[in-house]
Write an enzyme that holds these catalytic residues in place. Structure first.
Site, short mmCIF file in Angstrom:
data_model
loop_
_atom_site.label_atom_id
_atom_site.label_comp_id
_atom_site.label_asym_id
_atom_site.label_seq_id
_atom_site.Cartn_x
_atom_site.Cartn_y
_atom_site.Cartn_z
N HIS A 1 -18.18 -16.42 6.94
CA HIS A 1 -18.18 -15.39 7.97
C HIS A 1 -17.14 -15.64 9.08
CE1 HIS A 1 -21.05 -18.05 10.30
NE2 HIS A 1 -20.35 -17.55 11.31
N ASP B 1 -22.42 -18.15 2.28
CA ASP B 1 -21.64 -18.23 3.52
C ASP B 1 -20.88 -19.56 3.57
OD1 ASP B 1 -20.55 -17.66 5.95
OD2 ASP B 1 -22.39 -17.99 7.11
N SER C 1 -20.25 -22.15 14.32
CA SER C 1 -20.26 -21.70 12.92
C SER C 1 -19.23 -22.44 12.08
CB SER C 1 -19.95 -20.20 12.86
OG SER C 1 -20.99 -19.43 13.39
N GLY C 2 -19.61 -22.73 10.84
CA GLY C 2 -18.70 -23.41 9.93
C GLY C 2 -18.68 -24.91 10.08
#
Length: 357
Positions: free
Chosen positions: A108, A157, A262-263
């Site tokens: 994402h 994801d 995120s990530g």
């Protein structure tokens, strides 16, 4: 005759000395690099006909001393695989270095039509706003989003990013180890998550933006699903915890990942290596009660990663069985196998010289 006897004596002694030299060269010495000792081999349990030899790995072992919401500052080199994924010079996501030219992050973090040239990866940094001499910025060569990803809170994801050029490992730039598909991270296991995300919802990490770390326990999937079913608003669609997801955090909230994390990596230490257990994926709010962080389970994607990176090695931590090879005298205070071989051969040379003299 005397000359011949002397030649015979020297010939035998020379052969033995040659054997001795060969054995000593073969025994090698222990050289430490990036906090890793290649003379130490930890063999994992057999997986079919393949056995992982730990000495080939230069992953998961930082040399430095060992804020998400409720987190604390990291120190330089503590998480040397942590990267910042930047778009047009601005931090958008975290990620983890997994080899000298690949990182893994969340799908994402990219749009389906994202252009690699718009991104770069910052490595070796623990402050985003400084001129730290060990940091390195490298362009992105290619982006591979997992095809299963279909939007927020869906499976898949995960994304692989190939760097525009390989990096040279240093004390501040080292890849993290990837766990094999059968590695289990049990509920309650204390792991760590890192990132440069918001320190609370809507509040940026203040300058100089030090990398934050947070210890979180693994939460079993059934418990996590139950937590996410509590206090559901009537107008909110229920988000399901899929089989390729894992949860970590606290039911009471207060500590969690947030926007900008995120990530990034969820890391668990097994034996001496740090393994990448999960990738920061989603959650409801930041540090909300009954809403722990949700991560993509790395072990669910071994096959997909190997198809993109065929030579990537996945680690099955050894169960305490350590094989020591090529130790020389440095590992055993001068009393290792090479010491006794040396002593025996020297004794043989001395004896033959006495007999043939």
């Amino acid at each position: 005759m005397v000359q011949k006897q002397g030649v015979t004596q020297c010939g035998l002694a020379g052969v033995l000395l040659l054997v001795l030299a060969t054995l000593l060269v073969g025994s090698g010495t222990c050289t430490y690099y990036y906090g890793y000792n290649p003379c130490e081999e930890e063999a994992a349990p057999n997986r079919g006909n393949h056995q992982v030899i730990r000495s080939q790995q230069v992953c998961g072992r930082p040399t430095a001393l060992n804020r998400n919401v409720g987190g604390e500052d990291s120190v330089a080199g503590e998480w040397p695989w942590q990267v910042s994924l930047m778009r047009m010079g601005k931090h958008v996501c975290g990620g983890a270095l997994i080899s000298n030219d690949w990182i893994v992050t969340a799908a994402h973090c990219f749009q389906p039509n994202s252009i690699p040239s718009q991104f770069n990866v910052l490595l070796g940094a623990y402050k985003l706003e400084n001129s730290w001499p060990h940091r390195l910025s490298i362009g992105v060569g290619a982006i591979f989003r997992n095809p299963r990803y279909a939007g927020e809170a869906t499976s898949g994801d995960i994304a692989l990013v190939r760097l525009a050029q390989p990096v040279r490992f240093t004390d501040y730039i080292i890849p993290i180890c990837l766990p094999a598909a059968n590695v289990h991270f049990p509920p309650g296991m204390k792991c760590w998550v890192t990132g440069w995300g918001d320190i609370s919802e809507g509040q940026d990490l203040p300058a100089p933006k030090k990398l934050q770390k947070l210890q979180v326990p693994i939460i079993d999937t059934q418990t996590c699903r139950r937590l996410y079913s509590i206090d559901m608003g009537q107008n909110l669609p229920q988000k399901s915890i899929q089989n390729d997801m894992m949860c970590a955090g606290y039911a009471e909230g207060m500590k969690d990942t947030c926007k900008g994390d995120s990530g990034g990596p969820l890391m668990c230490k097994m034996n001496k290596e740090w393994l990448l257990a999960g990738i920061v994926s989603w959650g409801e709010g930041c540090a909300e009660r009954n809403r722990p962080g949700v991560y993509i389970r790395l072990t669910s994607y071994q096959g997909w990663i190997q198809r993109r990176i065929p030579d990537m090695e996945f680690i099955q931590p050894s169960q305490g069985n350590v094989k020591v090879k090529n130790t020389g005298t440095g590992r055993t205070n001068g009393m290792g196998p090479s010491f006794f071989i040396t002593a025996l051969l020297l004794a043989l040379v001395w004896t033959l010289n006495r007999i043939l003299a």
